[in-house]
Write a protein that holds these residues in place. Structure first.
Motif, mmCIF file in Angstrom:
data_model
loop_
_atom_site.group_PDB
_atom_site.id
_atom_site.type_symbol
_atom_site.label_atom_id
_atom_site.label_comp_id
_atom_site.label_asym_id
_atom_site.label_seq_id
_atom_site.Cartn_x
_atom_site.Cartn_y
_atom_site.Cartn_z
ATOM 1 N N CYS A 434 0.812 -1.213 0.000
ATOM 2 C CA CYS A 434 0.000 0.000 0.000
ATOM 3 C C CYS A 434 0.851 1.271 0.000
ATOM 4 O O CYS A 434 0.478 2.274 -0.595
ATOM 5 N N MET A 435 2.014 1.214 0.661
ATOM 6 C CA MET A 435 2.865 2.392 0.799
ATOM 7 C C MET A 435 4.288 2.056 0.360
ATOM 8 O O MET A 435 4.661 0.888 0.245
ATOM 9 N N ASN A 436 5.062 3.089 0.165
ATOM 10 C CA ASN A 436 6.472 2.916 -0.174
ATOM 11 C C ASN A 436 7.194 2.301 1.021
ATOM 12 O O ASN A 436 7.114 2.813 2.134
ATOM 13 N N TYR A 437 7.915 1.194 0.792
ATOM 14 C CA TYR A 437 8.551 0.491 1.893
ATOM 15 C C TYR A 437 9.669 1.315 2.546
ATOM 16 O O TYR A 437 10.115 1.008 3.652
ATOM 17 N N ARG A 438 10.130 2.369 1.865
ATOM 18 C CA ARG A 438 11.199 3.194 2.429
ATOM 19 C C ARG A 438 10.678 4.232 3.426
ATOM 20 O O ARG A 438 11.453 4.904 4.097
ATOM 21 N N THR A 439 9.362 4.412 3.502
ATOM 22 C CA THR A 439 8.806 5.428 4.399
ATOM 23 C C THR A 439 8.999 5.027 5.857
ATOM 24 O O THR A 439 9.226 3.851 6.182
ATOM 25 N N ASN A 440 8.891 6.006 6.711
ATOM 26 C CA ASN A 440 9.015 5.777 8.153
ATOM 27 C C ASN A 440 7.939 4.786 8.608
ATOM 28 O O ASN A 440 6.772 4.908 8.216
ATOM 29 N N PRO A 441 8.287 3.798 9.431
ATOM 30 C CA PRO A 441 7.298 2.792 9.887
ATOM 31 C C PRO A 441 6.096 3.399 10.601
ATOM 32 O O PRO A 441 5.036 2.781 10.665
ATOM 33 N N THR A 442 6.244 4.604 11.151
ATOM 34 C CA THR A 442 5.127 5.227 11.877
ATOM 35 C C THR A 442 4.264 6.111 10.981
ATOM 36 O O THR A 442 3.263 6.659 11.428
ATOM 37 N N THR A 443 4.669 6.277 9.699
ATOM 38 C CA THR A 443 3.914 7.134 8.776
ATOM 39 C C THR A 443 2.580 6.493 8.413
ATOM 40 O O THR A 443 2.511 5.288 8.152
ATOM 41 N N THR A 444 1.530 7.305 8.390
ATOM 42 C CA THR A 444 0.207 6.799 8.029
ATOM 43 C C THR A 444 -0.105 7.143 6.573
ATOM 44 O O THR A 444 0.472 8.067 5.999
ATOM 45 N N LYS A 445 -0.999 6.417 5.988
ATOM 46 C CA LYS A 445 -1.354 6.587 4.575
ATOM 47 C C LYS A 445 -2.108 7.907 4.374
ATOM 48 O O LYS A 445 -3.065 8.225 5.084
ATOM 49 N N SER A 446 -1.639 8.676 3.378
ATOM 50 C CA SER A 446 -2.308 9.933 2.999
ATOM 51 C C SER A 446 -2.862 9.791 1.590
ATOM 52 O O SER A 446 -2.221 9.204 0.714
#
Length: 522
Positions: A434-446
């Motif tokens: 669903c999200m880019n795997y490089r993003t911060n683990p705590t980042t929520t989907k926007s």
């Protein structure tokens, strides 16, 4: 006054029994040019010097030469002595190639071309060859008459200009700290202007003259030696400041030439480096060129525009406005490919022109595929709750509305978005898909949604689902693309022979009218 020119009376040594078939190109050109009102030619009239060749005759021989794929002034001059049709159109007159070349790039030539297009369209409508319901628009790149490796890039100019600003500021601070010149009043602490650099240079000139006077007046060898060292340093600073000033002037002139472009050619400032289909280096090398836009109906070119920006999207507003100015109105259906599909263009056609658009967008074909429709991670496929205004992701998490956002593109156009955010995406098993795997683990989907763009997409899909409008759109490829084939392949017009945009417009107008005349003859 003009030289004697009478098309109804043949002059020797041309044989009087010469005749051409009714569909002959020479007769079509003669009829078309003779239909131009006489007042149009009056602006060519020269009240001084010897009599000049009649513009009617000059326009006829240039048009005929282009229909025969002859684009050189010298070859046109040769045809006037070799071709019976050229002899008939010129009535035995033989203007030099210099006269021909000057005529076809004359500033008044564009007026002739516009009158020709208006007259041809009226004739085609009267003969019911074309219709008034649709206009098919597309663009192509035409190689400019400029050297291939004379590129000037915006990025390079900005980089070197930044270096000049930093170095000149450093030198100025050094001059103040060493008390070589007095501090000057500056408009900005970030950058020295040309006027401020001039003032610094004048102060250094005064300092240089003062030191020279002291050297000449002093009798002490040691003092003279010390003063010469100081003068040498002043002259060094003066040379640096003069270099900064010259380079600043040069970069400012380059920035004016760029406008809103990212490159230009040193041998034709109006030409921009674009990616051409015929790549001479076979490595994606850019070439200087122009973006030619045409509007057709039944494969006849009814209008054209020449632009320096390589993208088609931003050419559409000014192109449609020029068509409206030329003909008074534009047809009901504006048909173009996905290269013109943008929120700005859709808004303009529906609101400003109040016409029906048949223009696809970049994802139109991809959205029709089963793979796209069945992909649960594409946000366009997510469920939407209209009552509570939220989206549901593949893991059944809700993305609720948070705020409104605005974005401006590089050309200042503003788009409005709605931001939706998921409350908790931590530990979601579908996070990597669903999200880019490089993003911060705590980042929520926007999720950003543009309601205006969604409306236009739905409107386009509805229009292209209707059998009538779908049938009109299907004609686009065979209508407008064949015109480019006639221009480049059949006529052989692939490279310009003049420079600057005003002259390019004249030459392309002649070439496109030649394409129409050849088609009319067939």
């Amino acid at each position: 006054m003009y030289k004697e020119y009478n098309i109804s009376q043949l002059s020797l040594p041309i044989e009087t029994e010469i005749s051409f078939p009714e569909s002959d190109i020479a007769l079509i050109i003669n009829k078309l040019v003779e239909s131009i009102p006489q007042e149009t030619f009056n602006q060519y009239y020269n009240h001084r010097g010897p009599s000049s060749y009649h513009p009617k005759m000059m326009l006829k021989i240039v048009l005929y030469s282009y229909t025969q794929s002859v684009f050189s002034g010298r070859k046109m001059e040769f045809l006037l002595k070799d071709s019976c049709r050229m002899m008939w159109l010129a009535q035995g007159q033989v203007p030099s190639y210099r006269t021909i070349n000057r005529f076809r790039v004359n500033p008044h030539m564009i007026d002739f071309i516009q009158v020709l297009f208006v007259g041809l369209r009226a004739q085609l409508l009267e003969d019911k060859v074309i219709t008034e319901d649709a206009l098919y628009i597309d663009g192509t790149k035409i190689e400019a008459n400029a050297n291939k490796y004379t590129f000037q890039w915006l990025g390079s100019t900005k980089h070197f200009s930044k270096g000049v600003i930093e170095k000149s500021n450093a030198v100025y601070k050094q001059l103040i700290s060493e008390k070589i010149i007095p501090e000057i009043k500056r408009e900005s602490s970030d950058e020295l202007t040309k006027e401020e650099l001039n003032r610094i240079e004048m102060h250094l000139d005064d300092k240089n003259e003062t030191l020279t006077s002291k050297i000449e007046a002093s009798q002490s060898v040691e003092i003279r030696k010390t003063l010469r060292k100081q003068r040498s340093k002043v002259r060094k600073y003066k040379k640096a400041i003069k270099d900064f000033k010259d380079r600043k002037i040069k970069y400012d002139e380059q920035m004016e030439i760029y406008g809103d472009r990212k490159s230009y050619s040193k041998t034709d400032h109006d030409a921009t480096f674009m990616r051409m289909k015929n790549d001479h280096m076979k490595n994606g090398q850019l070439k200087p060129g122009y973006n030619l836009q045409i509007a057709t109906n039944n494969q006849f070119i009814l209008a054209f525009g020449v632009y320096s920006n390589p993208g088609d999207t931003r050419t559409l507003p000014s192109f449609l406005k020029s068509i409206k100015e030329l003909y008074g109105d534009i047809p009901e259906y504006i048909v173009a490919d996905a290269g013109y599909g943008s929120e700005q263009n859709y808004t303009m056609i529906l609101d400003e022109f109040e016409k029906t658009l048949l223009i696809t967008y970049s994802m139109y074909l991809k959205e029709k595929k089963r793979k796209y429709k069945n992909n649960p991670f594409i946000t366009a496929n997510w469920k939407y709750n209209e009552i509570d205004d939220y989206y549901v992701c593949p893991n059944n998490k809700e993305l609720h509305f948070k705020s409104y956002r605005k974005r401006r593109d590089g050309y200042g156009y503003q788009r409005d978005f709605k931001l939706y955010k998921c409350e908790d995406c931590v530990g979601c098993p579908l996070r990597n898909e669903c999200m880019n795997y490089r993003t911060n683990p705590t980042t929520t989907k926007s999720l950003y949604k543009n309601p205006t763009w969604d409306y236009f997409k739905a409107f386009t899909n509805k229009q292209l689902s209707d059998p009538k409008t779908k049938g009109i759109y299907k004609k686009r490829k065979i209508d407008v693309e064949s015109a480019f084939g006639n221009l480049k392949a059949n006529l052989g017009f692939q490279r310009l022979s003049v420079r600057t945009q005003s002259k390019v417009e004249c030459e392309l107008g002649i070439a496109l009218m030649a394409v129409n005349i050849r088609k009319l003859a067939r």
